[in-house]
Design an enzyme around this catalytic site. Sequence first.
Site, short mmCIF file in Angstrom:
data_model
loop_
_atom_site.label_atom_id
_atom_site.label_comp_id
_atom_site.label_asym_id
_atom_site.label_seq_id
_atom_site.Cartn_x
_atom_site.Cartn_y
_atom_site.Cartn_z
N GLU A 36 25.68 -44.80 5.61
CA GLU A 36 25.73 -44.47 6.98
C GLU A 36 24.64 -45.54 7.56
OE1 GLU A 36 24.13 -40.43 7.26
OE2 GLU A 36 24.16 -40.40 9.27
N ARG A 261 21.39 -41.27 -9.18
CA ARG A 261 21.00 -42.52 -8.38
C ARG A 261 20.10 -43.34 -9.01
NH1 ARG A 261 19.67 -41.51 -2.59
NH2 ARG A 261 21.33 -40.25 -2.03
N LYS A 271 16.04 -43.08 3.29
CA LYS A 271 15.90 -43.80 4.20
C LYS A 271 14.97 -43.08 5.56
CE LYS A 271 20.45 -44.28 4.66
NZ LYS A 271 21.79 -44.82 5.06
P1 ATP Z 1 18.96 -42.08 1.62
O1 ATP Z 1 18.85 -40.88 0.62
O2 ATP Z 1 18.40 -43.07 1.22
O3 ATP Z 1 19.30 -41.78 3.12
P2 ATP Z 1 22.01 -41.83 1.57
O4 ATP Z 1 22.66 -41.43 0.33
O5 ATP Z 1 21.81 -41.11 2.49
O6 ATP Z 1 20.46 -42.48 0.88
P3 ATP Z 1 24.08 -43.54 2.61
O7 ATP Z 1 24.01 -44.55 3.46
O8 ATP Z 1 24.68 -42.18 2.64
O9 ATP Z 1 22.58 -43.23 2.25
O10 ATP Z 1 24.45 -44.27 0.98
C1 ATP Z 1 25.47 -45.23 0.73
C2 ATP Z 1 26.10 -45.13 -0.61
O11 ATP Z 1 24.84 -45.47 -1.09
C3 ATP Z 1 26.46 -43.74 -0.90
O12 ATP Z 1 27.45 -43.86 -1.80
C4 ATP Z 1 25.12 -43.39 -1.83
O13 ATP Z 1 25.50 -42.27 -2.72
C5 ATP Z 1 24.56 -44.61 -2.53
N1 ATP Z 1 23.18 -44.57 -2.81
C6 ATP Z 1 22.18 -44.23 -1.89
N2 ATP Z 1 21.02 -44.11 -2.44
C7 ATP Z 1 21.31 -44.55 -3.86
C8 ATP Z 1 20.55 -44.61 -4.87
N3 ATP Z 1 19.25 -44.46 -4.85
N4 ATP Z 1 20.97 -45.05 -6.00
C9 ATP Z 1 22.64 -45.29 -6.14
N5 ATP Z 1 23.44 -45.01 -4.98
C10 ATP Z 1 22.74 -44.75 -3.91
MG MG Z 2 23.43 -40.09 3.71
#
Ligand code: ATP
Ligand code: MG
Length: 558
Positions: A36, A261, A271
């Site tokens: 995102e 994760r 984020k």
């Molecule tokens: P955050 O919690 O940091 O905001 P998010 O999952 O909301 O992370 P996205 O931009 O939606 O962030 O994530 C993009 C991709 O990265 C998704 O497929 C998510 O599952 C993966 N991702 C995010 N954080 C991790 C992590 N700590 N380890 C592995 N994959 C991750």
């Molecule tokens: Mg997200």
Amino acid sequence: MNKDQTPPVSNFIRNIVINDLESGKHDKIATRFPPEPNGHLHIGHAKSICLNFGLAAEFGGTTNLRFDDTNPLKESEDFAQAIMNDVRWLGFEWNELRHASDYFQQLYEYAIYLIKNGKAYVDSQDAEAVRSSRGSFGVEGKESPYRNRSVEENLDLFERMKNGEFADGEHLLRARIDMTSGNMHMRDPAIYRIRKVPHHRTGDKWNIYPMYDWAHGISDAIEGITHSICTLEFEDHRPLYNWFLDNIPAPCHPRQIEFARGNLDFTVMSKRKLRELVEEGHVSGWDDPRMPTIAGLRRRGYTAKSIRTFWKEAGVAKADSIIPVGVLENAVRNDMNENAPRAMAVLDPVKVILTNYPEGESEWLEAPLHPQKPEMGLRQVPMGRELWIERGDFMEEPPRKFFRLKPGGEVRLRNAFIIKCVDFVKDAEGKVVEIHCEYDPDSRSGLPGAARKVKGTIHWVSVEHGLTAEVRMYDRLFNVPNPLADKDRDYREFLNPHSLDIVDNAIVEPVVSKGKPGDYFQFERVGYFTIDEDSANSDRPILNRTVSLRDSWAKINR
Ligand code: ATP
Ligand code: MG
């Protein structure tokens, strides 16, 4: 073999892919990385990037970069650009660049399809009523009074939602599944909400925006994704992912697979929290070298290869775990130990005068750029009568096992001569300001006398030739392994007040001035340092300590 020339490490997702190729379920795999664009990528995202792009590369498949841009309030083009930059820097190139917003029209048409089949309805309860009627674990939800609206009424209301006839929150389009389901996500989840805000790509065309679950699976299907890899918190969403694809004429049905994760200790990774650290000025920006963002790690001096190696060795599993940040530091230390050119720098200088060295003269000694890699060549190290050495390498009253410089003692200057301390001068406060030594001209590295052994070797820089540099010594951003562990305290209370220590009068070998931002060195006996981009606007080099020579936290914390 991949570009890092190391064999792949197996994991359960890779095994699923191998089975699907062998059974003929797929001829080719297609994966996607779906960030995102509401912030910068962090080291956790790199795990997902390495996994998705890595699998496709290994098995001759493709990976799309897809921006999950369904929430116009939080997203921006700048974040999207930064994400693309980071993915490329990590060493990956996407097959196609897509946006969930590319599919807004198709998503809308599929919603109409659901409505026509009696599988979606417009709910006109307010948000509070929707929430309270969902029930909870063990408590069944209650059906909305609007659940049995006619198809015609639903179609009419939905179109008017789209046309902007209603205010935010007035109506909601919900899937009509099962308010008694044990899985909360199946209790008539929202598909569309009214948001009368412009979108950074579609402008003011839409007054309704699809919810994540609706947009995500359908985007996967439109792109022909075979394996939709996501993190564990989406496990509960999988029945919904499948329900949506089973109830529309989807072009294909990707398989959702969840993995744990990636987490590191001594940092935070969401984020939202990273954004708080930036906005509240706890760090200098998203690329502050203390941040766990890709931009921060890059600026700190981490190599893309070290990050890929780190995630490869960490593996992919289904159980959550927290990796000690020392493991990540080790990955860059190993990479730099192998590849960093060597140089010398003195961080806390005290002057040495070689009393028997001819006044006004100097010479250029040769030293290897890398002691184990002769192919990297030699560097020229200037030497003269006056030298800087590290204050800590001299002791007036040393303990018995002190093998560095002491009154009457001998030590070898790295890449140069043996010197003997004959005298020293202190100022009024008793601080040593000058050390007088005699050097042994026959003991130079490379000459026959070089064989003469003394117990200690210290680093040094010529006073005449050395450059003054600013060195930014970074340490962990938080001073506890898990800043989120204590629910009663705010994670910001655990910020490490000593995470940045600026040394503004370090002295470095002149070779450092030839480097450009991003170039790195091992300062012998000191650590690994990378030229910071701020050097471009400064009259002196600015260096970031990427990582120490050894893991000094290992003793303290584990
Ligand atoms: P955050 O919690 O940091 O905001 P998010 O999952 O909301 O992370 P996205 O931009 O939606 O962030 O994530 C993009 C991709 O990265 C998704 O497929 C998510 O599952 C993966 N991702 C995010 N954080 C991790 C992590 N700590 N380890 C592995 N994959 C991750
Ligand atoms: Mg997200």
